[in-house]
Design a protein around this motif. Structure first.
Motif, PDB file in Angstrom:
ATOM      1  N   UNK A  46      39.009  56.047  36.690  1.00 20.62           N
ATOM      2  CA  UNK A  46      39.413  55.253  35.727  1.00 20.62           C
ATOM      3  C   UNK A  46      40.934  55.243  35.756  1.00 20.62           C
ATOM      4  N   UNK A  47      41.509  56.202  35.950  1.00 20.09           N
ATOM      5  CA  UNK A  47      43.213  56.010  35.953  1.00 20.09           C
ATOM      6  C   UNK A  47      43.560  54.896  37.022  1.00 20.09           C
ATOM      7  N   UNK A  48      42.787  55.053  38.312  1.00 19.28           N
ATOM      8  CA  UNK A  48      43.151  54.284  39.314  1.00 19.28           C
ATOM      9  C   UNK A  48      42.928  52.795  39.179  1.00 19.28           C
ATOM     10  N   UNK A  49      41.771  52.591  38.308  1.00 22.57           N
ATOM     11  CA  UNK A  49      41.504  51.306  37.979  1.00 22.57           C
ATOM     12  C   UNK A  49      42.622  50.574  37.083  1.00 22.57           C
ATOM     13  N   UNK A  50      43.126  51.540  36.271  1.00 21.45           N
ATOM     14  CA  UNK A  50      44.178  51.187  35.412  1.00 21.45           C
ATOM     15  C   UNK A  50      45.512  50.719  36.044  1.00 21.45           C
ATOM     16  N   UNK A  51      45.713  51.760  37.075  1.00 20.49           N
ATOM     17  CA  UNK A  51      47.107  51.432  37.849  1.00 20.49           C
ATOM     18  C   UNK A  51      46.764  50.049  38.599  1.00 20.49           C
ATOM     19  N   UNK A  52      45.660  49.900  39.313  1.00 19.40           N
ATOM     20  CA  UNK A  52      45.682  48.623  40.111  1.00 19.40           C
ATOM     21  C   UNK A  52      45.569  47.388  38.876  1.00 19.40           C
ATOM     22  N   UNK A  53      45.042  47.517  38.006  1.00 21.30           N
ATOM     23  CA  UNK A  53      45.167  46.441  36.844  1.00 21.30           C
ATOM     24  C   UNK A  53      46.679  45.974  36.376  1.00 21.30           C
ATOM     25  N   UNK A  54      47.137  46.901  36.305  1.00 23.34           N
ATOM     26  CA  UNK A  54      48.607  46.624  35.821  1.00 23.34           C
ATOM     27  C   UNK A  54      49.530  46.299  37.001  1.00 23.34           C
ATOM     28  N   UNK A  55      49.256  47.007  38.471  1.00 17.17           N
ATOM     29  CA  UNK A  55      50.108  46.449  39.530  1.00 17.17           C
ATOM     30  C   UNK A  55      49.712  45.020  39.531  1.00 17.17           C
ATOM     31  N   UNK A  56      48.435  44.462  39.281  1.00 18.85           N
ATOM     32  CA  UNK A  56      48.100  43.160  39.542  1.00 18.85           C
ATOM     33  C   UNK A  56      48.719  42.183  38.546  1.00 18.85           C
ATOM     34  N   UNK A  57      48.969  42.631  37.424  1.00 15.68           N
ATOM     35  CA  UNK A  57      49.540  41.642  36.442  1.00 15.68           C
ATOM     36  C   UNK A  57      50.995  41.840  36.727  1.00 15.68           C
ATOM     37  N   UNK A  58      51.564  43.050  36.832  1.00 12.79           N
ATOM     38  CA  UNK A  58      53.121  42.993  37.218  1.00 12.79           C
ATOM     39  C   UNK A  58      53.493  42.305  38.610  1.00 12.79           C
ATOM     40  N   UNK A  59      52.815  42.819  39.508  1.00 13.38           N
ATOM     41  CA  UNK A  59      53.032  41.994  40.873  1.00 13.38           C
ATOM     42  C   UNK A  59      54.361  42.270  41.691  1.00 13.38           C
ATOM     43  N   UNK A  60      55.129  43.528  41.241  1.00 12.74           N
ATOM     44  CA  UNK A  60      56.387  43.766  41.805  1.00 12.74           C
ATOM     45  C   UNK A  60      56.054  44.882  42.640  1.00 12.74           C
ATOM     46  N   UNK A  61      54.690  45.436  42.971  1.00  9.48           N
ATOM     47  CA  UNK A  61      54.592  46.349  44.120  1.00  9.48           C
ATOM     48  C   UNK A  61      55.494  47.726  44.083  1.00  9.48           C
ATOM     49  N   UNK A  62      55.177  48.234  42.754  1.00 10.18           N
ATOM     50  CA  UNK A  62      55.768  49.901  42.812  1.00 10.18           C
ATOM     51  C   UNK A  62      54.765  50.397  43.362  1.00 10.18           C
ATOM     52  N   UNK A  63      53.664  50.128  43.643  1.00 10.44           N
ATOM     53  CA  UNK A  63      52.506  50.796  44.384  1.00 10.44           C
ATOM     54  C   UNK A  63      51.575  49.693  44.820  1.00 10.44           C
ATOM     55  N   UNK A  64      50.749  49.806  45.787  1.00 14.63           N
ATOM     56  CA  UNK A  64      49.751  48.825  46.171  1.00 14.63           C
ATOM     57  C   UNK A  64      48.426  49.515  46.184  1.00 14.63           C
ATOM     58  N   UNK A  65      47.186  48.776  46.350  1.00 19.13           N
ATOM     59  CA  UNK A  65      46.021  49.476  46.437  1.00 19.13           C
ATOM     60  C   UNK A  65      45.956  50.520  47.773  1.00 19.13           C
ATOM     61  N   UNK A  66      46.857  50.271  48.649  1.00 16.13           N
ATOM     62  CA  UNK A  66      47.004  50.993  49.726  1.00 16.13           C
ATOM     63  C   UNK A  66      47.657  52.254  49.664  1.00 16.13           C
ATOM     64  N   UNK A  67      48.372  52.501  48.585  1.00 22.04           N
ATOM     65  CA  UNK A  67      49.345  53.645  48.669  1.00 22.04           C
ATOM     66  C   UNK A  67      48.664  54.786  48.616  1.00 22.04           C
ATOM     67  N   UNK A  68      49.089  55.896  49.181  1.00 25.77           N
ATOM     68  CA  UNK A  68      48.344  57.143  49.296  1.00 25.77           C
ATOM     69  C   UNK A  68      48.538  57.954  48.177  1.00 25.77           C
ATOM     70  N   UNK A  69      47.653  58.672  47.594  1.00 23.43           N
ATOM     71  CA  UNK A  69      47.566  59.446  46.451  1.00 23.43           C
ATOM     72  C   UNK A  69      46.547  60.781  46.691  1.00 23.43           C
TER      73      UNK A  69
END
Ligand SMILES: C[S@@+](CC[C@H](N)C(=O)[O-])C[C@H]1O[C@@H](n2cnc3c(N)ncnc32)[C@H](O)[C@@H]1O
Length: 298
Positions: free
Chosen positions: A193-216
């Motif tokens: 759930x945390x990762x889904x929320x991270x991805x949702x906000x990255x998609x909204x912001x679009x400034x690439x603080x991280x991407x779906x491919x960022x390692x974690x």
């Protein structure tokens, strides 16, 4: 005396000898019951181990009604137990300040915290930046102030520890509005759930603080018998089931040391793919090459 005693991360016996000896002297013992949970021990087991009745202290009791906890603590010993460390990602400074205002002496007995035990995933504590908290999104409330902090950390190469929301003794909006003291079952945010929320906000912001491919790294039940780690990209982890709570996540910083990587590869399902994701990510925020300033001619 008011004792603030850290219980460590999981087992009843994770308490320190000094912590246990202090509890034995206390006339009342409270267990803070809203920022974390002791995974391998029940309340009854704690009571049996300490030989004392343990009162659960919810957020309301600690934040607004801490008079009950502090009652007579200038004349007798009272213990306030906190899972992990009393000052590890939980600020009980307010309780300490209130005690001091009432001339109550305070002693803190520390213990292991998620803030240091996270090092057992292989990432160096020296290389962590700001810690952030991820709360459960609702239909009308999707706070994302953590996004800039992750971005700042990643810009200077540092890892980010993401702590996940816990909801214990919460009322539904309807029950709250009607003044009904009915509480929802406890909820613990999962890695996916945390990762889904991270991805949702990255998609909204679009400034690439991280991407779906960022390692974690997914960190589950640190210090418990079923502790586990999983290395993968944020996208992969958004689809993974990490089991029972508690969960935390670390988003890698750009400067991942070779030894850190070697350790993390042990927890990757596909080692080659994970190594590739880390190499690509290291390129991502590389500083611009240094260019000498143009000297002005006289
Ligand atoms: C607000 S922090 C409290 C930390 C606690 N006082 C300590 O020192 O460890 C609670 C959050 O930390 C993380 N956490 C705490 N203990 C954990 C554990 N054993 N394993 C994984 N995550 C943990 C979870 O995300 C949890 O929701």
């Amino acid at each position: 005396m008011l004792y603030l005693i850290g219980l460590g991360l999981s087992y009843t016996s994770d308490i320190t000898v000094r912590g246990l000896e202090s509890i034995k002297k206390c006339s009342r013992v409270y267990l803070e019951h809203y920022t974390s949970i002791l995974m391998a021990a029940s309340l009854e087991e704690l009571e049996e181990y300490y030989g004392k009745k343990v009162y659960l202290a919810d957020r309301e009791m600690v934040e607004s009604g801490c008079e009950e906890i502090l009652r007579d603590a200038d004349k007798e010993d009272v213990a306030f137990l906190v899972v992990g460390d009393p000052f590890g990602a939980t600020t009980h400074t307010d309780l300490v300040l209130r005690a001091k205002k009432q001339a109550i002496e305070v002693e803190v007995i520390h213990n292991a915290s998620v803030m240091n035990a996270v090092g057992s995933c292989g990432l160096q504590l020296y290389n962590f930046g700001q810690t952030v908290s991820m709360v459960f999104f609702t239909d009308s409330w999707r706070p994302d102030s953590w996004y800039n902090k992750i971005w700042e950390n990643r810009k200077i190469g540092l890892h980010t520890l993401v702590l996940l929301d816990i909801k214990v003794k919460e009322q539904s909006i309807e029950n709250m509005a009607r003044g009904r003291l009915i509480y929802e079952p406890p909820r613990y945010m999962s890695i996916s759930q945390c990762c889904e929320q991270l991805l949702e906000i990255e998609e909204l912001r679009g400034t690439k603080a991280y991407t779906p491919n960022t390692p974690a790294v997914a960190i589950s039940r640190l210090g418990a018998p079923t502790q586990s780690f999983k290395s993968g990209t944020i996208e992969e982890l958004s689809r993974s089931d990490c089991g029972e709570p508690l969960h935390s996540l670390v988003i890698l910083g750009r400067q991942c040391h070779d030894l850190e990587l070697e350790y993390l590869l042990e927890f990757a399902e596909d080692k080659l793919e994970f190594q590739k994701a880390v190499s690509q990510d290291q390129e991502y925020f590389k500083p611009e090459p240094w260019v000498p300033p143009i000297e002005e001619e006289d």
